[in-house]
Design a protein around this motif. Sequence first.
Motif, PDB file in Angstrom:
ATOM      1  N   LEU A 130       3.808   3.978 -34.315  1.00  0.00           N
ATOM      2  CA  LEU A 130       4.651   3.063 -35.071  1.00  0.00           C
ATOM      3  C   LEU A 130       4.164   1.622 -34.952  1.00  0.00           C
ATOM      4  CD1 LEU A 130       8.210   4.479 -34.288  1.00  0.00           C
ATOM      5  CD2 LEU A 130       6.578   5.152 -36.072  1.00  0.00           C
ATOM      6  N   SER A 131       3.070   1.425 -34.260  1.00  0.00           N
ATOM      7  CA  SER A 131       2.442   0.116 -34.136  1.00  0.00           C
ATOM      8  C   SER A 131       0.978   0.234 -34.544  1.00  0.00           C
ATOM      9  CB  SER A 131       2.557  -0.413 -32.699  1.00  0.00           C
ATOM     10  OG  SER A 131       1.948   0.501 -31.792  1.00  0.00           O
ATOM     11  N   ARG A 132       0.314  -0.912 -34.632  1.00  0.00           N
ATOM     12  CA  ARG A 132      -1.078  -0.955 -35.065  1.00  0.00           C
ATOM     13  C   ARG A 132      -1.991  -1.318 -33.891  1.00  0.00           C
ATOM     14  NH1 ARG A 132      -1.309  -1.029 -40.723  1.00  0.00           N
ATOM     15  NH2 ARG A 132       0.761  -1.257 -41.673  1.00  0.00           N
ATOM     16  N   VAL A 133      -3.279  -1.043 -34.072  1.00  0.00           N
ATOM     17  CA  VAL A 133      -4.219  -1.211 -32.968  1.00  0.00           C
ATOM     18  C   VAL A 133      -4.347  -2.664 -32.521  1.00  0.00           C
ATOM     19  CG1 VAL A 133      -5.525   0.849 -33.574  1.00  0.00           C
ATOM     20  CG2 VAL A 133      -6.186  -1.340 -34.575  1.00  0.00           C
ATOM     21  N   ASP A 134      -4.091  -3.626 -33.426  1.00  0.00           N
ATOM     22  CA  ASP A 134      -4.233  -5.029 -33.033  1.00  0.00           C
ATOM     23  C   ASP A 134      -3.058  -5.514 -32.189  1.00  0.00           C
ATOM     24  OD1 ASP A 134      -2.605  -4.745 -35.235  1.00  0.00           O
ATOM     25  OD2 ASP A 134      -3.349  -6.505 -36.292  1.00  0.00           O
ATOM     26  N   PRO A 139       5.836  -2.608 -32.436  1.00  0.00           N
ATOM     27  CA  PRO A 139       5.982  -1.713 -33.591  1.00  0.00           C
ATOM     28  C   PRO A 139       6.361  -2.476 -34.853  1.00  0.00           C
ATOM     29  CG  PRO A 139       7.901  -1.574 -32.152  1.00  0.00           C
ATOM     30  CD  PRO A 139       6.889  -2.407 -31.428  1.00  0.00           C
ATOM     31  N   ASP A 140       5.854  -2.004 -35.976  1.00  0.00           N
ATOM     32  CA  ASP A 140       6.271  -2.582 -37.256  1.00  0.00           C
ATOM     33  C   ASP A 140       7.119  -1.589 -38.057  1.00  0.00           C
ATOM     34  OD1 ASP A 140       4.355  -0.787 -38.093  1.00  0.00           O
ATOM     35  OD2 ASP A 140       3.035  -2.273 -39.017  1.00  0.00           O
ATOM     36  N   GLN A 141       7.586  -0.550 -37.366  1.00  0.00           N
ATOM     37  CA  GLN A 141       8.517   0.395 -37.956  1.00  0.00           C
ATOM     38  C   GLN A 141       9.479   0.892 -36.878  1.00  0.00           C
ATOM     39  OE1 GLN A 141       6.572   3.606 -39.998  1.00  0.00           O
ATOM     40  NE2 GLN A 141       5.347   2.256 -41.282  1.00  0.00           N
ATOM     41  N   MET A 142      10.680   1.224 -37.306  1.00  0.00           N
ATOM     42  CA  MET A 142      11.673   1.862 -36.447  1.00  0.00           C
ATOM     43  C   MET A 142      12.089   3.161 -37.139  1.00  0.00           C
ATOM     44  SD  MET A 142      15.286   0.219 -35.070  1.00  0.00           S
ATOM     45  CE  MET A 142      15.749  -0.337 -36.720  1.00  0.00           C
ATOM     46  N   GLY A 192       7.169  -6.774 -36.678  1.00  0.00           N
ATOM     47  CA  GLY A 192       6.212  -6.655 -35.582  1.00  0.00           C
ATOM     48  C   GLY A 192       6.353  -7.687 -34.491  1.00  0.00           C
ATOM     49  N   ARG A 193       7.487  -8.366 -34.403  1.00  0.00           N
ATOM     50  CA  ARG A 193       7.670  -9.400 -33.381  1.00  0.00           C
ATOM     51  C   ARG A 193       8.407  -8.903 -32.142  1.00  0.00           C
ATOM     52  NH1 ARG A 193       9.481 -14.503 -37.282  1.00  0.00           N
ATOM     53  NH2 ARG A 193       7.557 -14.545 -38.532  1.00  0.00           N
ATOM     54  N   HIS A 194       8.908  -7.679 -32.185  1.00  0.00           N
ATOM     55  CA  HIS A 194       9.678  -7.144 -31.064  1.00  0.00           C
ATOM     56  C   HIS A 194       8.856  -6.081 -30.340  1.00  0.00           C
ATOM     57  CE1 HIS A 194      13.217  -9.069 -32.880  1.00  0.00           C
ATOM     58  NE2 HIS A 194      12.775  -8.580 -34.025  1.00  0.00           N
ATOM     59  N   ASP A 234      18.080  11.225 -33.290  1.00  0.00           N
ATOM     60  CA  ASP A 234      16.998  11.084 -32.311  1.00  0.00           C
ATOM     61  C   ASP A 234      16.273   9.749 -32.535  1.00  0.00           C
ATOM     62  OD1 ASP A 234      14.864  11.348 -30.593  1.00  0.00           O
ATOM     63  OD2 ASP A 234      14.028  13.137 -31.529  1.00  0.00           O
ATOM     64  N   VAL A 235      16.252   8.905 -31.507  1.00  0.00           N
ATOM     65  CA  VAL A 235      15.544   7.618 -31.596  1.00  0.00           C
ATOM     66  C   VAL A 235      14.391   7.548 -30.603  1.00  0.00           C
ATOM     67  CG1 VAL A 235      17.611   6.440 -32.416  1.00  0.00           C
ATOM     68  CG2 VAL A 235      17.107   6.469 -29.952  1.00  0.00           C
ATOM     69  N   GLN A 236      14.032   8.675 -29.989  1.00  0.00           N
ATOM     70  CA  GLN A 236      13.033   8.663 -28.926  1.00  0.00           C
ATOM     71  C   GLN A 236      11.617   8.366 -29.418  1.00  0.00           C
ATOM     72  OE1 GLN A 236      14.036   8.700 -25.748  1.00  0.00           O
ATOM     73  NE2 GLN A 236      16.059   8.747 -26.710  1.00  0.00           N
ATOM     74  N   ARG A 237      11.391   8.436 -30.712  1.00  0.00           N
ATOM     75  CA  ARG A 237      10.056   8.123 -31.228  1.00  0.00           C
ATOM     76  C   ARG A 237       9.745   6.631 -31.151  1.00  0.00           C
ATOM     77  NH1 ARG A 237       8.380  12.788 -33.318  1.00  0.00           N
ATOM     78  NH2 ARG A 237       9.987  14.273 -33.924  1.00  0.00           N
ATOM     79  N   ASN A 238      10.780   5.837 -30.920  1.00  0.00           N
ATOM     80  CA  ASN A 238      10.595   4.392 -30.855  1.00  0.00           C
ATOM     81  C   ASN A 238      10.185   3.946 -29.463  1.00  0.00           C
ATOM     82  OD1 ASN A 238      11.645   3.609 -33.641  1.00  0.00           O
ATOM     83  ND2 ASN A 238      13.330   4.847 -32.850  1.00  0.00           N
ATOM     84  N   GLY A 239       9.048   4.464 -29.016  1.00  0.00           N
ATOM     85  CA  GLY A 239       8.529   4.128 -27.697  1.00  0.00           C
ATOM     86  C   GLY A 239       7.023   3.984 -27.745  1.00  0.00           C
ATOM     87  N   TYR A 240       6.472   3.251 -26.810  1.00  0.00           N
ATOM     88  CA  TYR A 240       5.026   3.056 -26.749  1.00  0.00           C
ATOM     89  C   TYR A 240       4.313   4.401 -26.640  1.00  0.00           C
ATOM     90  CZ  TYR A 240       0.448   1.422 -25.201  1.00  0.00           C
ATOM     91  OH  TYR A 240      -0.901   1.180 -25.102  1.00  0.00           O
ATOM     92  N   ALA A 241       3.299   4.594 -27.477  1.00  0.00           N
ATOM     93  CA  ALA A 241       2.472   5.806 -27.507  1.00  0.00           C
ATOM     94  C   ALA A 241       3.189   7.019 -28.080  1.00  0.00           C
ATOM     95  CB  ALA A 241       1.898   6.145 -26.135  1.00  0.00           C
ATOM     96  N   GLN A 242       4.441   6.846 -28.543  1.00  0.00           N
ATOM     97  CA  GLN A 242       5.107   7.927 -29.257  1.00  0.00           C
ATOM     98  C   GLN A 242       4.642   7.925 -30.714  1.00  0.00           C
ATOM     99  OE1 GLN A 242       7.154  10.174 -27.571  1.00  0.00           O
ATOM    100  NE2 GLN A 242       6.272   8.993 -25.895  1.00  0.00           N
ATOM    101  N   THR A 243       4.783   9.053 -31.374  1.00  0.00           N
ATOM    102  CA  THR A 243       4.288   9.170 -32.746  1.00  0.00           C
ATOM    103  C   THR A 243       5.346   9.771 -33.658  1.00  0.00           C
ATOM    104  OG1 THR A 243       3.361  11.376 -32.343  1.00  0.00           O
ATOM    105  CG2 THR A 243       1.893   9.477 -31.980  1.00  0.00           C
TER     106      THR A 243
END
Length: 313
Positions: A130-134, A139-142, A192-194, A234-243
Motif C-alpha cells: 500500500l506504499s511505494r518504494v520511495d 502508505p498512499d492507500q487505506m 502519503g503523509r501518514h 478487516d483492517v489488518q492490511r494497513n501495516g508495513y509490508a502487508q499487501t
Amino acid sequence: MSADDGPATGRRTVRAGRRTVEVHRPDKVLIPGDGTAKDVTKADLVAYYRSIAPYLLPHLRGRPLMLERHPDGLDGPVFMQKHTPDHYPEWITRAEVAKEGGTVRHTVCDDTATLLYLADQAAVTPHRWLSRVDHPDRPDQMVFDLDPAGDDFAAVREAAVLLVGLLDELDLPSALMTTGSRGLHVVVPLNGRHDFGEVRQFAHDVADTLAAAHPGRLTTAARKKDRGDRLYLDVQRNGYAQTAVAPYAVRARPGAPVAAPLTRDALDDPELHARRWRITDAADQARTRPWSAIMRRRRALGPARRRLDKLRG
C-alpha cells in the motif's frame, strides 16, 4: 503470441515493447475450469495480462510486490514469493526494503514485459504494498477488507453501503473492488503523509465505529470463533509490508475470477458477487475505468480524524 512448434513442454515468445519474453510450457493448465469456464493455460494467463496491462500497471508501478506463484497449477504447491530470485532478468526492477533483522529485495512491476515475465513464472496473482518504494513507510492507500462469514455477498453489499456512507461523512473518497474471492475491498486514496501506525489506527477506529452501530451484522473480531455469522471488517492490511490483491489480478480459483474495480452503482445490483468478472470479460469492465476520478483525490487524515472523533463523542 508467436509459437515455437511443440507440446506443453515447448516454448513460445511474446513481444512487449522493445522486449521479447519467452513463455515456457505455454499449454500447461494453471487454473481449472469450473463448469462454465474452460481451463486456463499459461498462454491464456500471459495473453490476459498482456491485454489488461494498460489498466493494471498504474496500480503496480513503483510498489513492492508479493507474488502468488502456482508453477504446477492449483493442485500443486503455492509459493508466496517476496524476494526476487537472482535468475530474473536484469531489466526487471528490484527494490530493497527493510524488514526485521535485514532487508528483502522485492520485485517491482513497472512495465508490460515484467508483467508477462512474471506470468511465465506462474505468478497468477500479484499482491501489492500500500506504499511505494520511495517512501515504503508512508502508505498512499487505506484498505478495508469486507470478509463475509460464508459466501453471502448480499451481506457484503450491505456492509459496503454502510462503510462508504461513513467515509462520505468523513469527507474521504472511496473506491470499490470485488476481490475475486469472497469479499470486497474499499480503498481510500491518501496523500502519503501518514505512517502505517496512524493509518491502521484510523482504519481500526472507523471499523469499530461502524461495527458498534451495527453489532448484529458487523464485527472487528480477529478470531473467527468470535465472529459468528457477522461480516468481518478487516483492517489488518494497513501495516508495513502487508499487501492487498492488485486491481485486475487473476485469483487462483477455478474459473479464473479477477479482482475488479467497480462503481458505487454496482452495489445496487443483486446479482453482483465477488467472482463476477473473469479473465474472459475483465477487460470489458476495465475499459469503463470505474476508478478514473477517485484515486486522484488523495486526502490527509487530519480533518477526517477530527470528524471521526466528533462522531464517536
